[in-house]
Design a protein around this motif. Structure first.
Motif, PDB file in Angstrom:
ATOM      1  N   ILE A 138      39.568  44.832  26.757  1.00 48.88           N
ATOM      2  CA  ILE A 138      38.840  44.755  28.036  1.00 48.88           C
ATOM      3  C   ILE A 138      39.054  43.385  28.689  1.00 48.88           C
ATOM      4  CG2 ILE A 138      36.544  44.720  29.074  1.00 48.88           C
ATOM      5  CD1 ILE A 138      35.695  46.842  27.024  1.00 48.88           C
ATOM      6  N   VAL A 139      38.938  42.316  27.874  1.00 46.85           N
ATOM      7  CA  VAL A 139      39.149  40.954  28.405  1.00 46.85           C
ATOM      8  C   VAL A 139      40.571  40.796  28.936  1.00 46.85           C
ATOM      9  CG1 VAL A 139      39.229  38.518  27.771  1.00 46.85           C
ATOM     10  CG2 VAL A 139      37.343  39.959  26.952  1.00 46.85           C
ATOM     11  N   THR A 140      41.543  41.339  28.169  1.00 44.05           N
ATOM     12  CA  THR A 140      42.952  41.242  28.605  1.00 44.05           C
ATOM     13  C   THR A 140      43.175  41.992  29.923  1.00 44.05           C
ATOM     14  OG1 THR A 140      43.665  41.073  26.302  1.00 44.05           O
ATOM     15  CG2 THR A 140      45.333  41.677  27.924  1.00 44.05           C
ATOM     16  N   ALA A 141      42.570  43.166  30.073  1.00 45.19           N
ATOM     17  CA  ALA A 141      42.722  43.953  31.294  1.00 45.19           C
ATOM     18  C   ALA A 141      42.113  43.236  32.496  1.00 45.19           C
ATOM     19  CB  ALA A 141      42.080  45.327  31.104  1.00 45.19           C
ATOM     20  N   ARG A 142      40.922  42.639  32.286  1.00 46.27           N
ATOM     21  CA  ARG A 142      40.291  41.896  33.388  1.00 46.27           C
ATOM     22  C   ARG A 142      41.156  40.706  33.815  1.00 46.27           C
ATOM     23  NH1 ARG A 142      33.897  41.579  31.536  1.00 46.27           N
ATOM     24  NH2 ARG A 142      33.398  43.813  31.906  1.00 46.27           N
ATOM     25  N   ALA A 143      41.700  39.992  32.825  1.00 44.64           N
ATOM     26  CA  ALA A 143      42.561  38.850  33.163  1.00 44.64           C
ATOM     27  C   ALA A 143      43.786  39.307  33.957  1.00 44.64           C
ATOM     28  CB  ALA A 143      42.975  38.129  31.876  1.00 44.64           C
ATOM     29  N   PHE A 144      44.399  40.434  33.553  1.00 45.31           N
ATOM     30  CA  PHE A 144      45.561  40.953  34.269  1.00 45.31           C
ATOM     31  C   PHE A 144      45.193  41.350  35.697  1.00 45.31           C
ATOM     32  CE2 PHE A 144      49.598  42.848  34.815  1.00 45.31           C
ATOM     33  CZ  PHE A 144      49.404  44.004  35.533  1.00 45.31           C
ATOM     34  N   LEU A 145      43.989  41.948  35.858  1.00 46.32           N
ATOM     35  CA  LEU A 145      43.540  42.343  37.196  1.00 46.32           C
ATOM     36  C   LEU A 145      43.386  41.125  38.092  1.00 46.32           C
ATOM     37  CD1 LEU A 145      42.483  44.443  39.211  1.00 46.32           C
ATOM     38  CD2 LEU A 145      40.208  44.168  38.176  1.00 46.32           C
ATOM     39  N   PHE A 146      42.748  40.067  37.593  1.00 49.30           N
ATOM     40  CA  PHE A 146      42.551  38.864  38.401  1.00 49.30           C
ATOM     41  C   PHE A 146      43.879  38.208  38.751  1.00 49.30           C
ATOM     42  CE2 PHE A 146      38.144  38.451  36.283  1.00 49.30           C
ATOM     43  CZ  PHE A 146      37.569  39.220  37.286  1.00 49.30           C
ATOM     44  N   ARG A 147      44.820  38.203  37.773  1.00 51.60           N
ATOM     45  CA  ARG A 147      46.126  37.636  38.072  1.00 51.60           C
ATOM     46  C   ARG A 147      46.854  38.445  39.153  1.00 51.60           C
ATOM     47  NH1 ARG A 147      46.411  36.745  32.374  1.00 51.60           N
ATOM     48  NH2 ARG A 147      47.612  38.681  32.144  1.00 51.60           N
ATOM     49  N   SER A 148      46.740  39.761  39.083  1.00 51.37           N
ATOM     50  CA  SER A 148      47.395  40.617  40.084  1.00 51.37           C
ATOM     51  C   SER A 148      46.813  40.375  41.474  1.00 51.37           C
ATOM     52  CB  SER A 148      47.241  42.089  39.690  1.00 51.37           C
ATOM     53  OG  SER A 148      47.844  42.335  38.450  1.00 51.37           O
ATOM     54  N   ILE A 149      45.461  40.268  41.543  1.00 55.48           N
ATOM     55  CA  ILE A 149      44.828  39.997  42.847  1.00 55.48           C
ATOM     56  C   ILE A 149      45.301  38.658  43.401  1.00 55.48           C
ATOM     57  CG2 ILE A 149      42.631  39.552  43.979  1.00 55.48           C
ATOM     58  CD1 ILE A 149      41.346  41.584  42.084  1.00 55.48           C
ATOM     59  N   GLY A 150      45.386  37.637  42.526  1.00 53.92           N
ATOM     60  CA  GLY A 150      45.826  36.320  42.982  1.00 53.92           C
ATOM     61  C   GLY A 150      47.253  36.335  43.494  1.00 53.92           C
ATOM     62  N   LEU A 151      48.154  37.017  42.755  1.00 54.59           N
ATOM     63  CA  LEU A 151      49.546  37.092  43.201  1.00 54.59           C
ATOM     64  C   LEU A 151      49.683  37.859  44.507  1.00 54.59           C
ATOM     65  CD1 LEU A 151      51.351  37.769  39.787  1.00 54.59           C
ATOM     66  CD2 LEU A 151      51.395  35.663  41.152  1.00 54.59           C
ATOM     67  N   GLY A 152      48.899  38.942  44.678  1.00 56.44           N
ATOM     68  CA  GLY A 152      48.954  39.708  45.936  1.00 56.44           C
ATOM     69  C   GLY A 152      48.493  38.878  47.114  1.00 56.44           C
ATOM     70  N   ALA A 153      47.398  38.121  46.925  1.00 59.88           N
ATOM     71  CA  ALA A 153      46.911  37.263  48.020  1.00 59.88           C
ATOM     72  C   ALA A 153      47.922  36.194  48.368  1.00 59.88           C
ATOM     73  CB  ALA A 153      45.578  36.639  47.616  1.00 59.88           C
ATOM     74  N   PHE A 154      48.566  35.609  47.334  1.00 59.04           N
ATOM     75  CA  PHE A 154      49.579  34.573  47.586  1.00 59.04           C
ATOM     76  C   PHE A 154      50.763  35.139  48.374  1.00 59.04           C
ATOM     77  CE2 PHE A 154      51.929  30.792  46.921  1.00 59.04           C
ATOM     78  CZ  PHE A 154      53.247  31.175  46.673  1.00 59.04           C
ATOM     79  N   ALA A 155      51.209  36.339  47.990  1.00 61.16           N
ATOM     80  CA  ALA A 155      52.337  36.963  48.695  1.00 61.16           C
ATOM     81  C   ALA A 155      51.974  37.270  50.143  1.00 61.16           C
ATOM     82  CB  ALA A 155      52.765  38.241  47.960  1.00 61.16           C
ATOM     83  N   ALA A 156      50.735  37.756  50.378  1.00 61.02           N
ATOM     84  CA  ALA A 156      50.317  38.084  51.746  1.00 61.02           C
ATOM     85  C   ALA A 156      50.262  36.833  52.617  1.00 61.02           C
ATOM     86  CB  ALA A 156      48.963  38.779  51.710  1.00 61.02           C
ATOM     87  N   LEU A 157      49.658  35.764  52.083  1.00 62.30           N
ATOM     88  CA  LEU A 157      49.572  34.521  52.864  1.00 62.30           C
ATOM     89  C   LEU A 157      50.949  33.921  53.111  1.00 62.30           C
ATOM     90  CD1 LEU A 157      46.432  32.872  51.201  1.00 62.30           C
ATOM     91  CD2 LEU A 157      46.573  34.016  53.423  1.00 62.30           C
TER      92      LEU A 157
END
Length: 215
Positions: A28-47
């Protein structure tokens, strides 16, 4: 009270349950970390995309080929090329081409008739009218001609004013353009311009003055 001996089936089952729970929480902890990393990378790509787009738009705006000044200059050039200038109040004659009918032929020199001069014509205000006419003398010179104009008042034998200029036509993209250089006035050569390759003194020797000499 009961005690479970080490290595008993109950201890083994408990250890397996604890290990399973720990592994589940770890996933569960690993999945949450992956989700947060994915959100961060998506925001960086959009900006990053927004920034690159804004930079490209700014570069295109600063480096466009048709500036406002060029558009205004082109509009003015187009407007001026269609302008036609007209003058009134003077009868102009030429000894080379004359298409008016009714002129006396005589020795071939055109002379305005009384009807052509319109000596009886008058404005509605009844103000005095001064009638003048111009005789042109033309001498071919290189790719143009030297033109001398004699301005006469009605019933006078001598011109009250004479002027001379060089004229030629050159072909341009939008039609013929007339180039005119003033050379002399009343028999006297005009001052030589400082920044000009045209020698007014040489060209003015082809002017034709009324009395055959400078005034």
């Amino acid at each position: 009270m009961s005690y479970v001996a080490q290595g008993s089936p109950e201890n083994i089952a408990l250890a397996q349950q604890v290990n399973g729970r720990l592994r589940a929480e770890s996933r569960i902890v690993t999945a949450r970390a992956f989700l947060f990393r994915s959100i961060g990378l998506g925001a960086f790509a959009a900006l990053s995309g927004v920034g690159i787009g804004a930079a490209a738009y700014g570069w295109a705006t600063l480096n466009q080929f048709d500036t406002a000044a060029e558009k205004i200059a082109h509009a003015m050039q187009t407007a001026l090329s269609d302008v036609t200038l007209k003058t009134k109040g003077e009868v102009t004659l030429t000894d080379n081409v004359l298409k008016l009918e009714g002129l006396p032929k005589g020795n071939g020199v055109p002379t305005p008739t009384k009807a052509q001069l319109g000596s009886e014509a008058a404005p509605a205000s009844k103000a005095p009218v001064n009638t003048t006419f111009t005789v042109f003398k033309q001498v071919p010179y290189m790719d143009g001609q030297i033109v001398t104009g004699w301005n006469f008042r009605a019933n006078e034998e001598q011109p009250y004013q004479q002027y001379c200029y060089f004229s030629r036509r050159s072909g341009e993209a939008k039609g013929q353009v007339e180039i005119k250089i003033d050379l002399a006035m009343d028999g006297k050569t005009l001052p030589q311009p400082q920044k000009s390759d045209v020698n007014l003194g040489i060209l003015s020797t082809n002017c034709v003055w009324h009395d055959g000499k400078s005034l």
